[in-house]
Design an enzyme around this catalytic site. Structure first.
Site, PDB file in Angstrom:
ATOM      1  N   GLU A 111      -0.646   1.359  -5.399  1.00  0.00           N
ATOM      2  CA  GLU A 111      -0.536   0.113  -4.653  1.00  0.00           C
ATOM      3  C   GLU A 111      -0.436  -1.095  -5.576  1.00  0.00           C
ATOM      4  O   GLU A 111      -1.327  -1.329  -6.393  1.00  0.00           O
ATOM      5  CB  GLU A 111      -1.741  -0.027  -3.722  1.00  0.00           C
ATOM      6  CG  GLU A 111      -1.952   1.203  -2.836  1.00  0.00           C
ATOM      7  CD  GLU A 111      -3.271   1.181  -2.104  1.00  0.00           C
ATOM      8  OE1 GLU A 111      -3.711   0.072  -1.711  1.00  0.00           O
ATOM      9  OE2 GLU A 111      -3.881   2.257  -1.929  1.00  0.00           O
TER      10      GLU A 111
ATOM     11  N   HIS B 123       0.843  -1.209   0.000  1.00  0.00           N
ATOM     12  CA  HIS B 123       0.000   0.000   0.000  1.00  0.00           C
ATOM     13  C   HIS B 123       0.879   1.261   0.000  1.00  0.00           C
ATOM     14  O   HIS B 123       0.884   2.042   0.951  1.00  0.00           O
ATOM     15  CB  HIS B 123      -0.888  -0.060   1.243  1.00  0.00           C
ATOM     16  CG  HIS B 123      -2.046   0.875   1.268  1.00  0.00           C
ATOM     17  ND1 HIS B 123      -1.954   2.207   0.963  1.00  0.00           N
ATOM     18  CD2 HIS B 123      -3.345   0.659   1.594  1.00  0.00           C
ATOM     19  CE1 HIS B 123      -3.133   2.783   1.111  1.00  0.00           C
ATOM     20  NE2 HIS B 123      -3.993   1.850   1.491  1.00  0.00           N
TER      21      HIS B 123
END
Length: 290
Positions: A263, A161
């Protein structure tokens, strides 16, 4: 704890959490054992590439805001269980250092997470072993390998992330996703058709591009950041904008223009199913250019 080379040091970081510093000729990084969370990386002589919230919580029971949170074994809120931690339990656990080495121009560390009593009573109760390798130099390489140690097939989501420091998201462009359909999470689950232009930002953005195995290029005001990947069929792009940022207790209200999440992941329709004994590796390689 294994013996560490001189290029890797272990100390006490923010909130009293154990932290590794990786110091290579080509770059420098900091990696917390809590959540296997990479909080900083910069190539030698350059400004930080990762964005870290100055008001992030550093606590054993909270996730760190910024850097590279590691999401596993689910992504976002877990459907049907409002009490389950967002983005899974892996980013709330302390990982174990199992390897560290350096070469002429790169330093790498490998962390490990195994199932335990707590995970086996979670909504994802399977036997597993995860290895996460962070290799630091002029480029940053992240490898997450998950092995199914259960007696049945298991399905999981995973994401690196990554929060990138872009200085001004309103003047930033993302290339490489033009051929990929996406789900706009602000509009609902209906897939949207691929667009024929690079992605720019003028409002809150929360998109899951799927399927796509393409790398992306982020054209920020002061530099270009490239994110290449393997073992991934989805990419998430997220910026909270002003209203959403004001709702986040671990992010300053005025910090949202500085960051953009790109991400590398396998989520939703790209979730991984591993047979007993099978492993899957997700890899992201991040590089910069002035």
């Amino acid at each position: 704890m294994i013996d560490l080379p001189s290029s890797v040091t272990l100390d006490t970081g923010e909130g009293g959490l154990p932290r590794l510093t990786l110091d290579a000729p080509g770059g420098r990084a900091q990696l917390y054992l809590h959540g296997a969370h990479l909080t900083a990386w910069a190539p030698a002589g350059e400004e930080p590439v990762l964005w870290l919230s100055p008001t992030s919580h550093f606590s054993p029971d909270a996730a760190i805001r910024g850097g590279v949170p590691l999401c596993f074994p689910w992504f976002g809120a877990l459907e049907g269980d409002a009490t389950a931690p967002s983005h899974g339990f892996a980013r709330l656990r302390e990982w174990e250092v199992v390897a560290a080495q350096d070469t002429d121009d790169e330093v790498s560390v490998t962390l490990r997470l195994r199932d335990d009593e707590s995970s086996r009573t979670s909504p994802w109760p399977h036997a597993f072993e995860a290895h996460y390798t962070v290799a630091v130099g002029r480029d940053l390489t992240l490898l997450l390998t998950v092995t199914n140690l259960d007696s049945v097939p298991v399905t999981f989501e995973e994401a690196l992330h990554t929060y990138l420091d872009v200085r001004d998201v309103t003047a930033t462009e993302v290339q490489g996703l033009e051929d990929a359909p996406y789900v706009d999470r602000l509009l609902g689950p209906t897939p949207q058709p691929a667009e024929d232009a690079p992605l720019t930002f003028s409002a809150e953005t929360d998109r899951i591009y799927l399927p796509t195995d393409a790398g992306v290029t982020v054209l920020a005001p002061t530099r270009t950041i490239t994110v290449d990947k393997t073992g991934s069929l989805a990419t998430v792009v997220w910026n909270p904008w002003a209203a959403r940022a004001a709702e986040l207790t671990d992010m300053p209200d005025d910090a949202w223009p500085e960051m953009l999440c790109v991400e590398t992941c396998n989520v939703r329709g790209a979730a991984v199913t591993a047979l007993p004994g099978q492993s899957h590796t997700l890899t992201a390689v991040i590089s910069t250019q002035a």
